[in-house]
Structures are given as C-alpha cells and as structure tokens.
Scaffold this motif. Structure first.
Motif, PDB file in Angstrom:
ATOM      1  N   MET A  80       0.660  -1.263  -0.001  1.00 48.89           N
ATOM      2  CA  MET A  80      -0.038   0.001   0.518  1.00 48.89           C
ATOM      3  C   MET A  80       0.546   1.357   0.175  1.00 48.89           C
ATOM      4  O   MET A  80       0.767   2.235  -0.532  1.00 48.89           O
ATOM      5  N   THR A  81       2.222   1.426   1.045  1.00 49.58           N
ATOM      6  CA  THR A  81       2.997   1.989   0.915  1.00 49.58           C
ATOM      7  C   THR A  81       3.894   2.752  -0.520  1.00 49.58           C
ATOM      8  O   THR A  81       3.784   3.671  -1.246  1.00 49.58           O
ATOM      9  N   TYR A  82       3.776   1.722  -1.071  1.00 46.68           N
ATOM     10  CA  TYR A  82       4.645   1.345  -2.661  1.00 46.68           C
ATOM     11  C   TYR A  82       3.400   2.893  -4.060  1.00 46.68           C
ATOM     12  O   TYR A  82       3.232   3.384  -4.791  1.00 46.68           O
ATOM     13  N   VAL A  83       1.820   1.921  -3.401  1.00 41.28           N
ATOM     14  CA  VAL A  83       1.356   2.051  -4.254  1.00 41.28           C
ATOM     15  C   VAL A  83       0.830   3.367  -4.056  1.00 41.28           C
ATOM     16  O   VAL A  83       0.590   4.556  -5.067  1.00 41.28           O
ATOM     17  N   ALA A  88       1.360   8.959  -5.886  1.00 36.54           N
ATOM     18  CA  ALA A  88       1.731  10.789  -5.569  1.00 36.54           C
ATOM     19  C   ALA A  88       3.121  11.039  -6.262  1.00 36.54           C
ATOM     20  O   ALA A  88       3.202  12.373  -6.685  1.00 36.54           O
ATOM     21  N   LYS A  89       4.186  10.378  -6.475  1.00 34.10           N
ATOM     22  CA  LYS A  89       5.104  11.011  -7.359  1.00 34.10           C
ATOM     23  C   LYS A  89       5.368   9.457  -8.312  1.00 34.10           C
ATOM     24  O   LYS A  89       5.924  10.201  -9.448  1.00 34.10           O
ATOM     25  N   GLY A  90       5.123   8.674  -8.550  1.00 36.01           N
ATOM     26  CA  GLY A  90       5.154   7.974  -9.879  1.00 36.01           C
ATOM     27  C   GLY A  90       4.723   8.009 -11.082  1.00 36.01           C
ATOM     28  O   GLY A  90       4.933   7.575 -11.468  1.00 36.01           O
ATOM     29  N   GLY A  91       3.664   9.045 -10.434  1.00 37.59           N
ATOM     30  CA  GLY A  91       3.126   9.324 -12.647  1.00 37.59           C
ATOM     31  C   GLY A  91       2.351   8.813 -12.976  1.00 37.59           C
ATOM     32  O   GLY A  91       1.878   8.826 -13.880  1.00 37.59           O
ATOM     33  N   CYS A 130      10.166   5.298  -7.930  1.00 39.23           N
ATOM     34  CA  CYS A 130       8.859   4.808  -6.141  1.00 39.23           C
ATOM     35  C   CYS A 130       9.929   3.355  -5.742  1.00 39.23           C
ATOM     36  O   CYS A 130       9.498   2.758  -5.460  1.00 39.23           O
ATOM     37  N   VAL A 131      11.124   3.285  -6.178  1.00 41.61           N
ATOM     38  CA  VAL A 131      11.495   2.317  -6.326  1.00 41.61           C
ATOM     39  C   VAL A 131      12.243   1.968  -5.131  1.00 41.61           C
ATOM     40  O   VAL A 131      12.356   0.863  -4.328  1.00 41.61           O
ATOM     41  N   PRO A 132      12.613   3.431  -3.824  1.00 44.36           N
ATOM     42  CA  PRO A 132      13.127   2.018  -2.355  1.00 44.36           C
ATOM     43  C   PRO A 132      11.451   1.995  -1.792  1.00 44.36           C
ATOM     44  O   PRO A 132      11.880   0.308  -0.394  1.00 44.36           O
ATOM     45  N   GLU A 133      10.249   2.028  -2.303  1.00 48.52           N
ATOM     46  CA  GLU A 133       9.366   1.641  -1.674  1.00 48.52           C
ATOM     47  C   GLU A 133       8.649   0.057  -2.598  1.00 48.52           C
ATOM     48  O   GLU A 133       7.917  -0.803  -1.680  1.00 48.52           O
ATOM     49  N   LEU A 134       9.316   0.324  -2.949  1.00 48.65           N
ATOM     50  CA  LEU A 134       9.310  -1.293  -3.993  1.00 48.65           C
ATOM     51  C   LEU A 134       9.732  -2.510  -3.691  1.00 48.65           C
ATOM     52  O   LEU A 134      10.154  -3.674  -3.423  1.00 48.65           O
ATOM     53  N   GLN A 135      11.134  -1.557  -3.694  1.00 45.43           N
ATOM     54  CA  GLN A 135      12.255  -2.279  -2.491  1.00 45.43           C
ATOM     55  C   GLN A 135      11.382  -2.929  -1.363  1.00 45.43           C
ATOM     56  O   GLN A 135      11.653  -4.781  -0.700  1.00 45.43           O
TER      57      GLN A 135
END
Length: 217
Positions: A80-83, A88-91, A130-135
């Motif tokens: 959910m944080t990644y989503v 918000a930032k990933g486009g 959003c790579v850190p959130e995906l990680q």
C-alpha cells in the motif's frame, strides 16, 4: 522480463537492477513508449483503507471482521505504501490497490501499462521515483516455493510461445532459485511488449502463473 524468485533480500537486489533501468529501456509491466503526462485519475486518488478479511463465525451467516495473518499484513502495508507512492510521485494516479493477499492486481496494472505512453515506469514509477518503496514491498514478500514457481513460469513461457511469442525464453533454476524467463536480457528486446500480438498472448496465458508471479515474467 526477468526478476529472480529467491529470498526477499536477494529478490530485492536483483530486481532493482532491472527496475532502475526502466526509464531508459522502456521496461514493461509484464514483461516502450515515451513518457506522457500522468493524466487525470480514473478513480479516487486517495488510498483506500486496508480492508478486513472476513472471519468464519460459529453462527451460520454471522460474519465478523477479521485480520490478515502475521506477515501478510506487513506485506500488504508495504504494498500500500508503494501504491501510494506510485499515485503521488510515480506518475500513475490511477494505480490500483493490491489484492487482500498483498499481491498487486496485475490485470489492472497491465491495463494501465497498455495505454499509449504509460508503459514506461509502470514498475518503480517514472524516473524510478518509487524504487525504495518497491524494494520495501519486495523485502516483505512471503517466500515462494521455488519448484512450484519454476513449473508455473515454465508452463507460462511455453504458452506464450504457443501463442505466437516465439522468442519468449524459459525460466531457469540457479542454486535452487527460480529465475523468470521472458526477454533474452534487459538489453536485448526480442519482441515488442506493446504489440497487439504480445498483449493477446499474455491475456491467453495469464492463468498459467501462480499468484505472486503474474507480474514477474
């Protein structure tokens, strides 16, 4: 595309090497298209509350809210944080909620990625925002039975070839870990993932992949 299926930390390191290259290589969802404006969200951009799983009750027809099992809740929250970041930032303000299991709803993600100019960045966000959130979500991913994962991806790869994507490669096993197939390599695009033929084959073969694997090959 090729994401290794191993323990979460190893998965993270190897997947990110591919994901960070997305803006340059126009990497695809399932697996490019140029960047485009994010456009308006098709749905409410607010993050939905985490739904409760229904719990069985002693009285027939009586349902009470339950909770996700330990580990699954952590995974769901990380997704959910990644989503939220993707919106918000990933486009991708219309990026869908994950399933209750925590896994992304790849049918909806693929639908968004199939829109003109929206494939690049569908994983990890545009410019890797959003790579850190995906990680973090990958680190929280429950372990997958490697043999079952390999067999599932092998069936999927064969199905893709049978449906016209002749250069779709088989998965491999390395040190007991399943390595997804797909493109021969991140720098070798043997088939067009935006083509109608690829999208048709992917739709025909999506049921071959176990839950949790449907966005990895």
């Amino acid at each position: 595309m090729s994401f290794p299926l191993t323990n979460p930390r190893t998965t993270t390191r190897l997947r990110l090497a591919t994901l960070v290259a997305l803006p340059v290589l126009a990497f695809s969802v399932a697996c490019g298209g140029g960047d485009d404006s994010a456009g308006g969200a098709k749905k409410n951009e607010a993050i939905a509350d985490v739904p409760d799983a229904p719990a069985a009750s002693a009285a027939e027809g009586d349902k009470k809210p339950g909770t996700l099992p330990p580990g699954k809740s952590e995974f769901y929250d990380a997704q959910m944080t990644y989503v939220q970041c993707m919106r918000a930032k990933g486009g991708y303000p219309d990026f869908p909620d994950p399933k209750l299991s925590g896994y992304l709803d790849w049918a909806k993600v693929n639908e968004i990625g199939s829109q003109p100019g929206r494939n690049e960045g569908i994983k990890g966000g545009k410019n890797g925002a959003c790579v850190p959130e995906l990680q973090a979500a990958m680190t929280a991913t429950p372990e997958i039975d490697q043999q079952k994962a390999y067999e599932s991806m092998l069936a999927h790869a064969k199905c893709m070839r049978d449906n016209g994507i002749s250069k779709f490669t088989n998965p491999t096993m390395s040190a007991g870990n399943a390595q997804p197939g797909g493109q021969p390599g991140p720098m070798s695009r043997a088939y067009d993932e935006d083509s109608p033929a690829y999208k048709q084959a992917r739709k025909a073969c999506e049921s071959k992949l176990l839950e949790g694997l449907d966005g990895m090959q």
